[in-house]
Design an enzyme around this catalytic site. Structure first.
Site, mmCIF file in Angstrom:
data_model
loop_
_atom_site.group_PDB
_atom_site.id
_atom_site.type_symbol
_atom_site.label_atom_id
_atom_site.label_comp_id
_atom_site.label_asym_id
_atom_site.label_seq_id
_atom_site.Cartn_x
_atom_site.Cartn_y
_atom_site.Cartn_z
ATOM 1 N N ILE A 151 -4.210 4.688 0.833
ATOM 2 C CA ILE A 151 -4.749 5.081 2.139
ATOM 3 C C ILE A 151 -5.933 6.031 1.975
ATOM 4 O O ILE A 151 -6.926 5.929 2.710
ATOM 5 C CB ILE A 151 -3.650 5.756 2.983
ATOM 6 N N TYR B 122 0.839 -1.201 0.000
ATOM 7 C CA TYR B 122 0.000 0.000 0.000
ATOM 8 C C TYR B 122 0.870 1.245 0.000
ATOM 9 O O TYR B 122 2.062 1.212 0.315
ATOM 10 C CB TYR B 122 -0.965 0.012 1.189
ATOM 11 N N CYS B 123 0.245 2.372 -0.373
ATOM 12 C CA CYS B 123 0.920 3.667 -0.359
ATOM 13 C C CYS B 123 -0.153 4.739 -0.182
ATOM 14 O O CYS B 123 -1.270 4.436 0.222
ATOM 15 C CB CYS B 123 1.739 3.880 -1.633
ATOM 16 N N THR B 124 0.164 5.978 -0.495
ATOM 17 C CA THR B 124 -0.772 7.083 -0.234
ATOM 18 C C THR B 124 -2.017 7.005 -1.102
ATOM 19 O O THR B 124 -3.144 7.016 -0.602
ATOM 20 C CB THR B 124 -0.073 8.435 -0.452
ATOM 21 N N CYS C 29 2.352 1.597 -4.863
ATOM 22 C CA CYS C 29 2.131 0.186 -4.541
ATOM 23 C C CYS C 29 1.677 -0.610 -5.762
ATOM 24 O O CYS C 29 1.928 -1.814 -5.855
ATOM 25 C CB CYS C 29 1.153 0.021 -3.375
#
Length: 346
Positions: free
Chosen positions: A227, A198-200, A205
């Site tokens: 996120i 995952y990432c922002t 990701c």
């Protein structure tokens, strides 16, 4: 002919934004798709978005587009309609900011880059067409209920520090290009486990999931919309929120609160804090975490040395910024340059 770049000073543009009365919506989006001529695509995009009073930062490359923008709320539908006229972007998911004051950007910058995410990958056989499976918020929660599922955070250390998912693994590096081989190496004994990246907002990701599959991993997933989308979905659907703290964002806000929990510490006194600031010394601009008490004590500076600098005459500060006798006052966001922490007591 319409101007294809901004010619007004940053200071004036920021002042204009602060004087705006119409609300703005902060949005991020990306898409991997082939762009034959990024410069032509960039110029067309600039003319259309400038007319809609869109501000923000957009990168265009042969591999696609990556954007973080704000748009006047009254122009949101017109913006979306225009975006969806671009074939590969039709019905694209737009990530709406979770904690938004509308003051995220004050100028439109669209730049042509070699890649929309600098990855350091030189293998010609690597392809973004083979990537991990999307998981939405509900699927993410279900998969992570299994203690054997591995969750990997593909963001930088200063992002992870203020907020991350429960049990998420940090890949301790300063750049995404460093993280990719590090993540593969860290997970070399878990090639058959479920791995969620995952990432922002999803862009890093998604590429990381493709890289892991390229390295021989089997069950690789990536969190749809990152996120930002997860936080919106758990709220909308009444799901359990497995994210802790604040989500770092790359605009003037420097963060959007996901939960009230504060998991980081002030880099100067060690008290609980998760507000990122840039050092008030223009010759430094170190990105660091500072609590309200230290803001007052150090006047927004990262150290006593920088605090002394901001009280010098402007002419002397300008000389220092030109590289004469800067000494230790030059910093960056590097993990290495932040250790040991600024003035934190052990």
């Amino acid at each position: 002919m319409a101007l294809l770049h901004n010619r007004v000073s940053q200071k004036e543009l920021k002042q204009r934004l602060l004087q705006e009365t119409e609300p703005r919506t902060t949005i991020s989006f990306y898409q991997y798709f082939p762009i034959e001529d990024p410069q032509v695509f960039r110029d067309l995009l600039y003319k259309e978005l400038h007319a809609l009073k869109v501000y923000g930062r957009i990168y265009v490359a042969h591999e696609g587009i990556n954007a973080q923008i704000s748009v006047p709320s009254s122009n949101y539908e017109a913006f979306k309609s225009y975006l969806y006229t671009i074939g590969p972007l039709n019905d694209l998911r737009l990530n709406i900011a979770v904690d938004d004051d509308g003051k995220s950007f004050w100028v439109l910058k669209i730049k042509v880059r070699d890649k929309i995410v600098a990855d350091g990958i030189s293998d010609p056989s690597f392809s973004m067409e083979v990537k991990g499976k999307y998981v939405n918020a509900a699927q993410f929660n279900e998969l992570t209920n299994d203690p054997e599922t591995v969750v990997i955070d593909m963001r930088n250390h200063y992002e992870y520090e203020v907020g991350h998912f429960e049990s998420a693994i940090e890949v301790p590096s300063d750049t995404f290009r460093e993280q990719l081989p590090m993540a593969a190496d860290m997970m070399k004994d878990a090639k058959d486990k479920n791995i969620i990246m995952y990432c922002t907002g999803g862009i890093r990701c998604e590429k990381a999931s493709a890289y892991m599959l390229h390295q021989g991993f089997k069950n690789v997933y990536h969190l749809e919309g990152g996120i930002i989308h997860y936080a919106n979905e758990v709220k909308k659907q009444g799901l359990s929120n497995k994210f802790r703290g604040k989500n770092f964002v790359f605009d003037n806000r420097l963060g959007e609160r996901i939960t009230e929990e504060i998991i980081a510490k002030c880099h100067q006194c060690g008290q609980p804090a998760d507000t990122h600031v840039n050092c008030a010394n223009d010759g430094c601009h170190l990105l660091f975490i500072q609590c309200d008490n230290c803001v007052k004590q150090y006047e927004g500076c990262c150290s006593k040395e920088c605090q002394d600098v901001i009280h010098l005459p402007i002419e002397e500060q300008e000389i220092l910024r030109k590289g004469i006798d800067k000494g230790r006052n030059v910093f960056n966001k590097s993990r290495k340059r932040l250790r040991p922490r600024l003035n934190e007591k052990e």
